[in-house]
Design a protein around this motif. Structure first.
Motif, PDB file in Angstrom:
ATOM      1  N   VAL A  36      41.130  31.677  24.336  1.00 32.60           N
ATOM      2  CA  VAL A  36      42.627  31.738  23.735  1.00 32.60           C
ATOM      3  C   VAL A  36      43.701  32.501  24.832  1.00 32.60           C
ATOM      4  O   VAL A  36      43.103  33.654  25.186  1.00 32.60           O
ATOM      5  CB  VAL A  36      42.574  32.104  22.420  1.00 32.60           C
ATOM      6  N   GLU A  37      44.508  31.575  25.456  1.00 38.08           N
ATOM      7  CA  GLU A  37      45.451  32.277  26.314  1.00 38.08           C
ATOM      8  C   GLU A  37      46.646  32.221  25.697  1.00 38.08           C
ATOM      9  O   GLU A  37      46.974  31.503  24.767  1.00 38.08           O
ATOM     10  CB  GLU A  37      45.657  31.620  27.894  1.00 38.08           C
ATOM     11  N   GLN A  38      47.861  32.960  26.371  1.00 42.73           N
ATOM     12  CA  GLN A  38      49.033  33.358  25.677  1.00 42.73           C
ATOM     13  C   GLN A  38      50.077  32.339  25.943  1.00 42.73           C
ATOM     14  O   GLN A  38      51.010  32.104  25.156  1.00 42.73           O
ATOM     15  CB  GLN A  38      49.747  34.619  26.085  1.00 42.73           C
ATOM     16  N   PRO A  90      45.392  42.726  28.287  1.00 43.08           N
ATOM     17  CA  PRO A  90      45.669  43.909  28.826  1.00 43.08           C
ATOM     18  C   PRO A  90      45.428  45.306  27.790  1.00 43.08           C
ATOM     19  O   PRO A  90      45.532  44.986  26.724  1.00 43.08           O
ATOM     20  CB  PRO A  90      47.069  43.726  29.115  1.00 43.08           C
ATOM     21  N   GLU A  91      45.016  46.203  28.526  1.00 40.88           N
ATOM     22  CA  GLU A  91      44.859  47.343  28.291  1.00 40.88           C
ATOM     23  C   GLU A  91      46.135  48.484  27.336  1.00 40.88           C
ATOM     24  O   GLU A  91      46.410  49.418  27.631  1.00 40.88           O
ATOM     25  CB  GLU A  91      44.241  48.338  29.234  1.00 40.88           C
ATOM     26  N   LEU A  92      46.502  47.622  26.313  1.00 35.97           N
ATOM     27  CA  LEU A  92      47.756  48.166  25.502  1.00 35.97           C
ATOM     28  C   LEU A  92      47.182  47.986  24.014  1.00 35.97           C
ATOM     29  O   LEU A  92      46.966  46.998  23.552  1.00 35.97           O
ATOM     30  CB  LEU A  92      48.769  47.340  25.751  1.00 35.97           C
ATOM     31  N   THR A 117      37.736  46.594  26.027  1.00 42.73           N
ATOM     32  CA  THR A 117      38.280  47.839  26.508  1.00 42.73           C
ATOM     33  C   THR A 117      37.783  48.725  27.301  1.00 42.73           C
ATOM     34  O   THR A 117      36.531  48.926  27.077  1.00 42.73           O
ATOM     35  CB  THR A 117      39.089  48.508  25.288  1.00 42.73           C
ATOM     36  N   SER A 118      38.205  49.021  28.351  1.00 39.86           N
ATOM     37  CA  SER A 118      37.649  49.823  29.430  1.00 39.86           C
ATOM     38  C   SER A 118      37.772  51.552  28.802  1.00 39.86           C
ATOM     39  O   SER A 118      37.242  52.330  29.422  1.00 39.86           O
ATOM     40  CB  SER A 118      38.097  49.833  30.513  1.00 39.86           C
ATOM     41  N   SER A 119      38.909  51.771  27.869  1.00 41.32           N
ATOM     42  CA  SER A 119      39.075  53.245  27.888  1.00 41.32           C
ATOM     43  C   SER A 119      39.794  53.647  26.275  1.00 41.32           C
ATOM     44  O   SER A 119      39.596  54.554  25.864  1.00 41.32           O
ATOM     45  CB  SER A 119      40.172  53.564  28.783  1.00 41.32           C
TER      46      SER A 119
HETATM   47  P1  NAI Z   1      43.916  40.641  33.137  1.00 37.42           P
HETATM   48  O1  NAI Z   1      45.624  40.908  33.342  1.00 37.42           O
HETATM   49  O2  NAI Z   1      43.469  40.078  34.473  1.00 37.42           O
HETATM   50  O3  NAI Z   1      43.850  39.654  32.020  1.00 37.42           O
HETATM   51  C1  NAI Z   1      44.717  39.854  30.952  1.00 37.42           C
HETATM   52  C2  NAI Z   1      44.571  38.315  30.208  1.00 37.42           C
HETATM   53  O4  NAI Z   1      45.270  38.439  28.843  1.00 37.42           O
HETATM   54  C3  NAI Z   1      46.051  37.515  30.977  1.00 37.42           C
HETATM   55  O5  NAI Z   1      45.288  36.164  31.285  1.00 37.42           O
HETATM   56  C4  NAI Z   1      47.034  37.334  30.085  1.00 37.42           C
HETATM   57  O6  NAI Z   1      47.738  36.199  30.280  1.00 37.42           O
HETATM   58  C5  NAI Z   1      46.110  37.559  28.837  1.00 37.42           C
HETATM   59  N1  NAI Z   1      47.162  37.705  27.429  1.00 37.42           N
HETATM   60  C6  NAI Z   1      48.239  38.617  27.405  1.00 37.42           C
HETATM   61  N2  NAI Z   1      48.412  38.619  26.259  1.00 37.42           N
HETATM   62  C7  NAI Z   1      47.676  37.772  25.324  1.00 37.42           C
HETATM   63  C8  NAI Z   1      47.688  37.379  24.035  1.00 37.42           C
HETATM   64  N3  NAI Z   1      48.790  37.907  23.338  1.00 37.42           N
HETATM   65  N4  NAI Z   1      46.968  36.389  23.697  1.00 37.42           N
HETATM   66  C9  NAI Z   1      46.109  35.947  24.626  1.00 37.42           C
HETATM   67  N5  NAI Z   1      45.878  36.309  25.866  1.00 37.42           N
HETATM   68  C10 NAI Z   1      46.696  37.233  26.167  1.00 37.42           C
HETATM   69  O7  NAI Z   1      43.187  41.989  32.700  1.00 37.42           O
HETATM   70  P2  NAI Z   1      41.826  42.413  32.999  1.00 37.42           P
HETATM   71  O8  NAI Z   1      41.604  43.022  34.391  1.00 37.42           O
HETATM   72  O9  NAI Z   1      41.048  41.082  32.802  1.00 37.42           O
HETATM   73  O10 NAI Z   1      41.543  43.371  31.863  1.00 37.42           O
HETATM   74  C11 NAI Z   1      41.327  42.808  30.570  1.00 37.42           C
HETATM   75  C12 NAI Z   1      40.629  44.065  29.574  1.00 37.42           C
HETATM   76  O11 NAI Z   1      39.504  44.257  30.358  1.00 37.42           O
HETATM   77  C13 NAI Z   1      41.555  45.215  29.637  1.00 37.42           C
HETATM   78  O12 NAI Z   1      41.210  45.982  28.282  1.00 37.42           O
HETATM   79  C14 NAI Z   1      40.768  46.201  30.739  1.00 37.42           C
HETATM   80  O13 NAI Z   1      41.063  47.691  30.298  1.00 37.42           O
HETATM   81  C15 NAI Z   1      39.378  45.587  30.485  1.00 37.42           C
HETATM   82  N6  NAI Z   1      38.422  45.864  31.423  1.00 37.42           N
HETATM   83  C16 NAI Z   1      39.044  45.612  32.932  1.00 37.42           C
HETATM   84  C17 NAI Z   1      37.993  45.877  34.097  1.00 37.42           C
HETATM   85  C18 NAI Z   1      38.529  45.391  35.134  1.00 37.42           C
HETATM   86  O14 NAI Z   1      37.960  45.987  36.299  1.00 37.42           O
HETATM   87  N7  NAI Z   1      39.745  44.768  35.571  1.00 37.42           N
HETATM   88  C19 NAI Z   1      36.566  46.123  33.799  1.00 37.42           C
HETATM   89  C20 NAI Z   1      36.131  46.593  32.396  1.00 37.42           C
HETATM   90  C21 NAI Z   1      37.095  46.288  31.328  1.00 37.42           C
END
Ligand code: NAI
Length: 295
Positions: A36-38, A90-92, A117-119
């Protein structure tokens, strides 16, 4: 449950870097996957990323999954019927809480809801859920296909059955699960960041060169990558943020060294800027300088 031991259908919320990797892992292991994407643009990018990763796996000899098993959508109702949903937005904190609460309403009552979540604290994310017993952390590492570790993070309210199911599913992906109680930095970041910070303090004090320190851990302790090269690869800014967070949560032993702050201020962020503790080429490969062991 499918023959692979995975839930018949797995949902991933947010198909970015991590969500796409997680979707790819479950698809290759035989599950039906719904992402599911935004919005439509993000959905089509996510689909593209997942299919490219699938093609890569098939080229390397994995059996091709039926493309009909992947659905990338902006319609949250598609979560209906999933046995496991993993949130990877995202990590919010607030964004994640909102996504988790929305997912929980649509999932079957016996489904497990997870966050990547990573943190953030699992207990903090569980606040507002009606079934916190079915909620836990599934901390996948980046890049997902090459990483064999997944931390299963149990919140105070997580039911033992949910944790056990998560461990089984991780094994069905061909990865190794370790179970961690919800605590800052889980197991991996807490220990990895501390080692990196001490290595930086050793550079600061002139104990040895960055290459010498890394070599000590690579040859002496069989680490695949030394702590300073790893810091360069992760990004010094990312490491600084995590260290500040862990110092707030766990105490002064995580206080970032002055050298780390200075390098971040000067834009020496590691591989992504071409310079950190080491020099990096535009293609992301290391550039050896005088005094470094050839690699
Ligand atoms: P990213 O920014 O690449 O991906 C986030 C995705 O979520 C985007 O495709 C965005 O369009 C989508 N999104 C945003 N709001 C949304 C919503 N309301 N509904 C559905 N989709 C929505 O971020 P990334 O790096 O994939 O990180 C995601 C999570 O994984 C975070 O919590 C991060 O801390 C965690 N994480 C990240 C690592 C990394 O090395 N990048 C490693 C381990 C965990």
């Amino acid at each position: 449950m499918s023959t692979s031991g995975l839930p018949e259908r797995v949902a991933v919320i947010g198909g970015g870097r991590m969500g796409s990797g997680i979707a790819h892992a479950f698809l290759m292991a035989g599950a039906e996957v719904t992402v599911v994407e935004q919005n439509a643009t993000a959905a089509s990018e996510a689909r593209e990323r997942i299919l490219t990763a699938v093609e890569g796996s098939v080229r390397r000899g994995s059996p091709a999954p039926d493309p009909a098993r992947l659905l990338v959508t902006v319609t949250w109702e598609a979560l209906n019927g999933a046995g496991l949903a993993i949130e990877a937005v995202p990590e919010l904190l607030d964004l994640k809480r909102e996504a988790l609460a929305r997912a929980e309403q649509l999932l079957p009552v016996d489904a497990v809801l997870a966050t990547n979540t990573s943190s953030l604290s699992i207990d903090a994310l569980a606040d507002g859920l009606t079934r916190p017993g079915a909620f836990l952390g599934l901390h996948f590492f980046n890049p997902v296909p090459a990483s064999t570790l997944v931390e299963v993070v149990l919140g105070t309210a997580t039911a033992a059955t949910a944790g056990e199911a998560a461990e089984r599913w991780v094994r069905a992906l061909g990865k190794t699960a370790i179970t961690v109680r919800d605590s800052p930095g889980f197991a991996s970041s807490r220990l990895g960041v501390l080692l990196g910070l001490e290595a930086i303090r050793m550079v600061e004090e002139g104990v040895a060169t960055p290459d010498g320190i890394d070599t000590a851990m690579e040859l002496g302790y069989k680490h695949p990558v030394g702590p300073l090269r790893l810091t360069d690869m992760v990004g010094l800014d990312v490491r600084l943020d995590i260290a500040e967070y862990l110092a707030r949560e766990l105490g002064p032993r995580f206080e970032p060294p002055e050298l780390l702050r200075r390098m971040v201020d000067e834009g020496m962020l590691g591989r992504k800027t071409g310079q950190g503790f080491f020099a990096w080429g535009e293609d992301g490969s290391p550039i050896a300088t005088a005094g470094e062991r050839p690699r």
